[in-house]
Scaffold this active site. Structure first.
Site, PDB file in Angstrom:
ATOM      1  N   GLU A 291       0.791  -1.264   0.038  1.00 17.83           N
ATOM      2  CA  GLU A 291       0.131  -0.050   0.001  1.00 17.83           C
ATOM      3  C   GLU A 291       0.780   1.125   0.123  1.00 17.83           C
ATOM      4  OE1 GLU A 291      -2.803  -0.882   3.416  1.00 17.83           O
ATOM      5  OE2 GLU A 291      -4.081  -1.652   2.031  1.00 17.83           O
ATOM      6  N   ASP A 365      -8.384  -9.119   3.514  1.00 18.78           N
ATOM      7  CA  ASP A 365      -7.920  -8.040   4.564  1.00 18.78           C
ATOM      8  C   ASP A 365      -9.158  -7.839   5.811  1.00 18.78           C
ATOM      9  OD1 ASP A 365      -7.169  -5.810   5.701  1.00 18.78           O
ATOM     10  OD2 ASP A 365      -7.566  -4.279   4.199  1.00 18.78           O
ATOM     11  N   GLU A 393     -12.567  -2.489  11.955  1.00 22.97           N
ATOM     12  CA  GLU A 393     -12.664  -1.605  10.690  1.00 22.97           C
ATOM     13  C   GLU A 393     -13.727  -2.168   9.727  1.00 22.97           C
ATOM     14  OE1 GLU A 393      -8.795  -2.032   8.583  1.00 22.97           O
ATOM     15  OE2 GLU A 393      -9.590  -1.010   6.816  1.00 22.97           O
TER      16      GLU A 393
HETATM   17  C1  BDP Z   1      -6.069  -2.063   5.971  1.00 24.85           C
HETATM   18  C2  BDP Z   1      -6.436  -0.813   6.355  1.00 24.85           C
HETATM   19  C3  BDP Z   1      -5.288  -0.128   6.395  1.00 24.85           C
HETATM   20  C4  BDP Z   1      -3.915  -0.373   6.847  1.00 24.85           C
HETATM   21  C5  BDP Z   1      -3.866  -1.921   6.082  1.00 24.85           C
HETATM   22  C6  BDP Z   1      -2.615  -2.679   6.851  1.00 24.85           C
HETATM   23  O1  BDP Z   1      -7.495  -0.347   5.758  1.00 24.85           O
HETATM   24  O2  BDP Z   1      -5.315   1.204   7.076  1.00 24.85           O
HETATM   25  O3  BDP Z   1      -2.960   0.302   6.838  1.00 24.85           O
HETATM   26  O4  BDP Z   1      -4.866  -3.046   6.355  1.00 24.85           O
HETATM   27  O5  BDP Z   1      -2.990  -3.689   7.415  1.00 24.85           O
HETATM   28  O6  BDP Z   1      -7.215  -3.000   6.307  1.00 24.85           O
HETATM   29  O7  BDP Z   1      -1.314  -2.459   6.569  1.00 24.85           O
END
Ligand code: BDP
Length: 699
Positions: A291, A365, A393
């Site tokens: 990401e 996720d 989340e």
């Molecule tokens: C996702 C979240 C993000 C996190 C990412 C992670 O939306 O904010 O940074 O995972 O685990 O679920 O790195």
């Protein structure tokens, strides 16, 4: 005088009743049952300890505080036990016991209760176990308990930022007061340490995995040292999430290439420096090439190159490196499901022994229900740690009551079959299936600055459940729910039972009105709140909803059996067999692996379309039942907590309807089928519901 006494009594009774949740499950309110109190008092008259180690001191303090609160009388502290009727804390490093370091024994001997362990931390855990016995009304006669953790590193991951915000935090701002540290120690750090120790949590990484290099500056190391000093007596080690680009941003180097000698030197020096502040530093947690975060791949290197470089810096010390496997590319034709596996598979066997690869429970996720991550069982030469998300989340954040123990357990209890029947995910994670000396279970924390720590009063139970399962994943969700309820909400048996039921039903209900039948990833873009199944365009294809549900005129679901993706092949043949046949695949996982025609008859006797509608409608109906069940415990729980939960359940109902209407109306455009009778079609249109979602995107 009398008037003041009356006022005092009145005020203290009002105060005692108004519970802001700040004491978590460590309330230690006076037990109502006088007879039981008297019985307990007979065996808790004194505390004697054979060590004055800081950890034993906090164990003694906790017993004093707990017993005084629960029984109305603190135990006397004595040097050695000369009579019976007390508690003996015994640190026995050379004990022949086969229990591991952190394990403890709790037993009755010569009229005393003995808490014994090879380590001070083990004695502390035993002291909390004893208090839990009292809090949950268990008998203290003929005690004979042996308890040891199944997982070595039981850890919270805070996604807290230096500016006080919390990524995916739903309980206020960060609990770490970076601007005040190291000079002011917020008393809440101690409550936090106690709460974790009461569960056996022994590690915490204090900052967001989307990490700022700031945490490695001298200024921040002093602050982190202050936190580490508070947590140390409670047996908790501190970890830091690091930004892989730090040698450049902080060290002024031209590169962060893990094979560059200057870069390696920089990490070696930095690691030594950290140890000058925190001699028992736990180690690094790294999110790399994920990401947008920097990582070794920026220099043509692998995850192993990056992780092993940090492990080398850690070589002179006891610390370790935790490297996350949450990586994926935005390939519109690819399947995100396979990414972590694909990138890490060639590296199995070349990670340094000090490296743990931390894998999310599912391949996408933290969806409300995911099949277990296919990496579990497929990396025999690598220590894989489990990463759960405690913060909700995708699970209703702070407004939906969702107890997560059943979800955690569903993953841990699933059989990977990699070493024959019974090789559950838990046995991969605890190291026993593949003989790994290290083991890790991490949970993304849900703590914040809210008075009650976690936002929704019931969200505390997810912190609690995570910790209990990290200690012993064989505990049942029901036992954990009952314990937590008795310690936190009420001792009245009927209400304990009702609340336990509410908790046990809550996750299936949430899944029913959000993601039934194995659907996933249809939440509002960015904020991840509420439904947005129509999300077609985003910065990356795998951030849309249509990428996942694949609705079309024929049916719904992501074929992973070979037609669209062959992801199912990542699992062992037995698992493939279980999930690979659309007719036999458990309905909860169906649309994770199959694109099922709308009119296809399912094992329930209904068509896919009808079943989908029924589940959405049923989920909403069940929230109504949660509300009446909660109403029925009103007289047995604290008024403030009661009203708080009641209000949130109303929001939950409204939002469950939002999810239901959004999804049935949207999918109805593809199925072209009516809402099956006797269900009553939504009174609003798809456009009406879309508008609700748009509001969340307004600036
Ligand atoms: C996702 C979240 C993000 C996190 C990412 C992670 O939306 O904010 O940074 O995972 O685990 O679920 O790195």
């Amino acid at each position: 005088m009398k008037k003041y006494l009356f006022l005092y009594l009145l005020l203290s009774s009002v105060c005692a009743f108004a519970d802001d949740g700040s004491r978590l499950w460590l309330k230690y309110d006076l037990l109502a049952d006088v007879q039981q109190r008297d019985t307990y008092l007979k065996s808790t008259q004194f505390v004697a300890a054979n060590s004055s180690h800081p950890t034993i001191k906090v164990a003694v303090q906790e017993l004093e505080m707990g017993l005084k609160g629960l029984l109305g009388k603190a135990p006397v502290l004595v040097q050695t036990a000369t009579k019976s009727g007390g508690i003996i804390l015994n640190v026995a490093p050379n004990s022949p016991s086969t229990l591991p370091q952190d394990g403890f024994e709790l037993f009755s001997e010569k009229g005393n209760i003995v808490i014994s362990s090879k380590s001070e931390a083990g004695v502390l855990y035993g002291a909390f176990e004893l208090l839990r016995y009292l809090q949950t009304g268990k008998s203290l006669t003929n005690l004979s308990v042996k308890s040891s953790p199944k997982i070595k590193l039981r850890m919270l991951n805070h996604w807290d930022n230096a500016n006080g915000t919390v990524e995916r935090g739903y309980a206020g701002s960060s609990m770490w007061k970076w601007t005040e540290l190291p000079f002011r120690i917020d008393p809440r750090y101690i409550t936090y340490a106690r709460a974790n120790a009461s569960l056996g949590i022994n590690a915490t990484s204090i900052n967001n995995v989307n990490a700022s290099s700031r945490f490695l500056t001298e200024e921040y190391l002093e602050k982190i040292k202050a936190v580490a000093d508070v947590l140390r007596p409670y047996g908790i080690k501190v970890f830091i999430s690091v930004n892989f680009r730090s040698p450049r941003t902080l060290g002024g180097l031209k590169t962060s290439d893990p094979l560059d000698p200057e870069v390696r030197k920089w990490w070696n020096e930095k690691t030594k420096e950290i140890h000058r502040y925190i001699p028992d530093f736990g180690g690094y947690l790294v999110k790399a090439n994920s990401e947008g975060e920097p990582g070794p791949q920026d220099y043509g290197r692998t995850h192993a190159d990056g992780a092993n470089m940090l492990a080398e810096a850690m070589r002179p010390f006891s610390g370790i490196v935790i490297w996350r496997a949450f990586v994926y590319n935005a390939d519109p034709k690819g399947d995100r499901f396979k990414e972590g596996y694909a990138q890490f598979k060639p590296l199995d066997g070349i990670f340094d022994p000090k490296v743990i690869v931390q894998v999310k429970n599912g391949p996408i996720d933290f969806m409300p229900r995911e099949p277990f991550h296919p990496m579990f069982g497929a990396f025999p030469k690598t220590t894989l740690g489990m990463e759960f998300q405690i913060t909700q989340e995708y699970l209703g954040q702070s407004t939906h009551l969702t107890y997560l123990a059943p979800m955690f357990k569903e993953c841990l209890d699933t059989d990977t079959y990699v070493k024959g029947k019974g090789t559950t995910v838990a046995k991969i994670v605890d190291g026993s299936a593949e003989n790994h000396p290290l083991s890790l279970m991490a949970g993304v924390a849900n703590t914040g600055s809210d008075a009650n720590w976690c936002g929704h009063p019931f969200n505390q139970s997810n912190w609690y459940a995570f910790g209990r399962l990290a200690w012993d994943y064989t505990l049942s969700s029901e036992q954990i729910a009952t314990e937590w309820t008795r310690m936190t909400l009420t001792q009245k048996p009927q209400s304990v039972q009702k609340i336990t039921d509410i908790m046990l039903n809550s996750h299936p209900i949430y899944v029913s009105y959000t993601y039934p039948l194995g659907t996933s990833h249809m939440m509002g873009e960015g904020h991840h709140y509420g439904p947005e199944p129509w999300l077609t365009k985003a910065a990356r294809p795998d951030w849309t909803s249509i990428y996942y549900h694949r609705a079309d005129s024929i049916g719904l679901g992501f074929d992973r059996t070979g037609k669209v993706s062959n992801a199912l092949q990542l699992y062992s043949p037995e698992v493939q067999q279980l999930w690979g046949n659309a007719e036999k695949c458990p309905l909860d996982y169906l649309l994770w692996f199959h694109h099922v025609p709308w009119t296809q008859k399912l094992s329930t006797g209904r068509s896919l379309w009808d079943e989908l509608c029924h589940r959405y409608y049923d989920g909403v109906g069940q929230v109504g039942k949660l509300q009446s069940a909660w109403e029925s415990v009103k007289s047995d729980v604290d008024k403030e907590t009661f009203e708080d939960v009641k209000g949130r359940l109303k929001i939950q109902e409204k939002e469950a309807l939002w999810w239901r209407d959004a999804c049935v109306l949207y999918f109805g455009e593809f199925s072209k089928l009516p809402i099956p009778k006797p269900l009553v079609p939504p009174t609003r249109t798809l456009d009406d519901v879309k508008k609700l979602t748009e509001i969340y995107h307004l600036r």
